[in-house]
Design an enzyme around this catalytic site. Sequence first.
Site: not given
Length: 901
Positions: A806, A821, A824
């Site tokens: 991340h 990314i 979540g």
Amino acid sequence: MSQLSFKGQTVIVTGAGGGIGKAYSLLFASRGANVVVNDVSQAAAQKVVDEITQAGGKAVANTSSVADGEAVIKTALDTFGTVTILVNNAGILRDKGFRNMTDQEWDQVQLVHLKGAFSCTKAAWPIFVKQGFGRIVNTSSAAGLYGNFGQANYSAAKMGLVAFTKSLAAEGAKHGIKATVIAPMAASAMTETIMPPEMLANLKPEFVAPFVLAITHPDGPDASGRIFEVGAGFIAELRWERSKGVIYKADQTLTPGAVAEKWSDVIDFEHPEYPSGVPDVDVKAILEQASKLPNNAQSDDVRFEGKTVIVTGAGAGLGRAYALMFGTLGANVVVNDVSAQAAAAVVAEINKGKGKAVSIVASAENGEAIAKQALDAFGGVHVLVANAGVVRPNEFAKMSEKEWDEVLGVHLRGTFKCAQAVWPIFHKQKFGRIITTGSQAGLYGMPGLANYATAKAGIVGLTRAIALEGRKYNIFVNTVIPCAAASLGLGRAAYGIDALREDYIAPIVGFLASEANEETTGSIFQIAAGWVAQLRWQRTGGHGFPVNKPLTPEAILSKWNAITDFSDGNATNPTTTQEAFEQIASNFDNEDDSRDGIDDSGASPYADPEDSELVADAKKAVQEPIDYSYTERDVILYNLGVGATEEELQWTFEGHDDFAALPTFGVVPQFLASSGIALDWLPNYNPAKLLHGEQYMAIKGPIPTNGHFVNEARLMEVLDKGKAAAVTSIVETKDKTTGKVIFENQSTVFIRGSGGFGGKRVGKDRGAASAGNAPPQRKPDAVVEEKTVPTQAALYRLNGDYNPLHILPEFAAIGGFERPILHGLCFFGISGKHILKTYGAFSDIKVRFAGVVYPGETLVTEMWKEGDKVIFTTRVKERGAIVLTAAAVTLVDGGATKPKL
């Protein structure tokens, strides 16, 4: 087996102020060795020395740069009188995308890793020769073996050390000198910046150091000239594997189109070979078979009209053959050479054949000038064939620094400079082909050519790294290992035939450089007399040692045959850093057969008569409760992490009358507890194959803005999905003072490859936690858009997210993502905020993770209100990709309780 003693041995460890180097130093000293602790940090080196001497060992610090090998070795001679073992471990990282990598970032990495290893080894070499004994360990890495995104400099250096080691092993054999190269995976000052703490805990340097002791002991196994991957208790050996390849008829019908016709056979590894040294090609057999072949079949004609091709070192030999071929196939050719006369002659030859060519006289290290000439002459560049090279042979004992620098400069730095010069052009036009030039010396090492072998292997590492970066832009990069008459030492008149001419190398290069090559990149191809084959790594199945017991050199020696066995049916062919790491990661949970934590007398509250015995036993395991304390500061950090702004003071200012945590804050306290549940009892468990599938969170009581919680976690449900396992855990987060449950979290993960253990295949209805939540067949009742900020992933890390996926581009690339990314649970929280702002407070929320979100993208939450439930989906606006599905919340009081916004 008696304990290996290093009494009387003097060991130099470079880069020994911390990490693996420190572990080497401590273990060697504990076994009686005199240790020279080298590090550029005086404080770090002295701290290790003090630790050794306080334990009764002998050590001295050295703070010289490894590029000054004489000074490093002098400390050993002055203090202990000799040196017997050298561990070249010093290293630095200067990670950067290839396009933006500076000359300084390239040169610094090559200086420390390659020049440093050369300099220290060169200084120790005459001592080793005189005493008839020496052990050298060089440090490569997975990035060197397989390439790594954003590490072109590091990958090149680390692969260069492979051939450097093999060359030393070949030259040192007659002097009792052995050299081995290892690719360790261990926690260090470098790796701690790219790996989360829970992963680093499994990658202790203490799992690497015993291997180095085992192979450097005078009575250790013969590991000279060999490559080993070591980490997390796992050890395996690597070697080259080569496809059988294809033999084409070496005549005028051997064209790039003919190569394309049989390319699938070239890369077919059904009947592999295992070359290990020169000569590795049976030229007579190739020529005999080729003589019986019909003319080569042709696929579509491969042409280069409108394309501009740069060939470096094109004044003679292979470069000339490449340039002439491209000229006849319609390309504009830039003929580069340091000889003006030679370059002009090739240009004249191309122009005489009605081709188009210009020359540029420059060193390959002046890549910018070469690229500029191509642009000035033809307005573009589409292909680079990096072929320029020099040879400065000399036995290692006599090799000068100048001979080392010249060869590394022209071959490795020249390839880097030329490739980087054309990279932005290729990037902009979304097309480019680069062919780099390796050699057999780079594959196997070669006595008298340590500099050349190192440079050629370094080119392989560079090629694989930039191939990873270039693929999404249609930039393909491959390495060829050409074996023409001269390189085979056979001469032009070999066997009275001309099939070994450079002309029959060129068509394979032509195919790889063409638009007809739509798939092949990052690969190595060996070529000779019309024959071409692909090379890749083969790794033994290796051996994994228990990670809950100290690893010793003696344990490694006891399993040496298993570690080095290529014939037991367990060998693999990793092609990426990620694939290589998966097998190492699979050993994370390799423990001995204790049943600590399992209560055989009590039943799990989630016991199910349909569970298999394996699952029933696993459910009995009771995890120690995990505390979690937080303050208003942590609440603000969470709220900011999921997009709260300075205008939403109730979430970002602790003095606001309605200051509160966003309800999805409940996933934060439980995270360590849920992720800490052991799953190693699953068959073939590999944490690298774990995916977060679903998350359910229920709010059981008012959320305080500061508090002290305790988290109790248990296995709740385990399903056998055939090729995978679906595991649901439950964590109750309680107020430690009152014992009241504040949050309940149910997390479902999928572990690929861990099915087949029997028991339940379909889960029970868990109410809102397992509901399908299909959206109604109408337009959404409400839609909220929110553009995340580029720093969103970095912000969310402040909530305890230490996963480098991340934040670190290089690590994200290993996972196959173009950039880091969002966690979540971050966009889970953002969607929960959208619902809160639209419909009010909710008592639970459930989602299924269906895709990834990149920081800076726009999240669109579409909501349908159905009674006291709000069903929602979340997608990325820019890509239209659904990222949360099967999602819903249950509203408090049917939505009557809304926040004061």
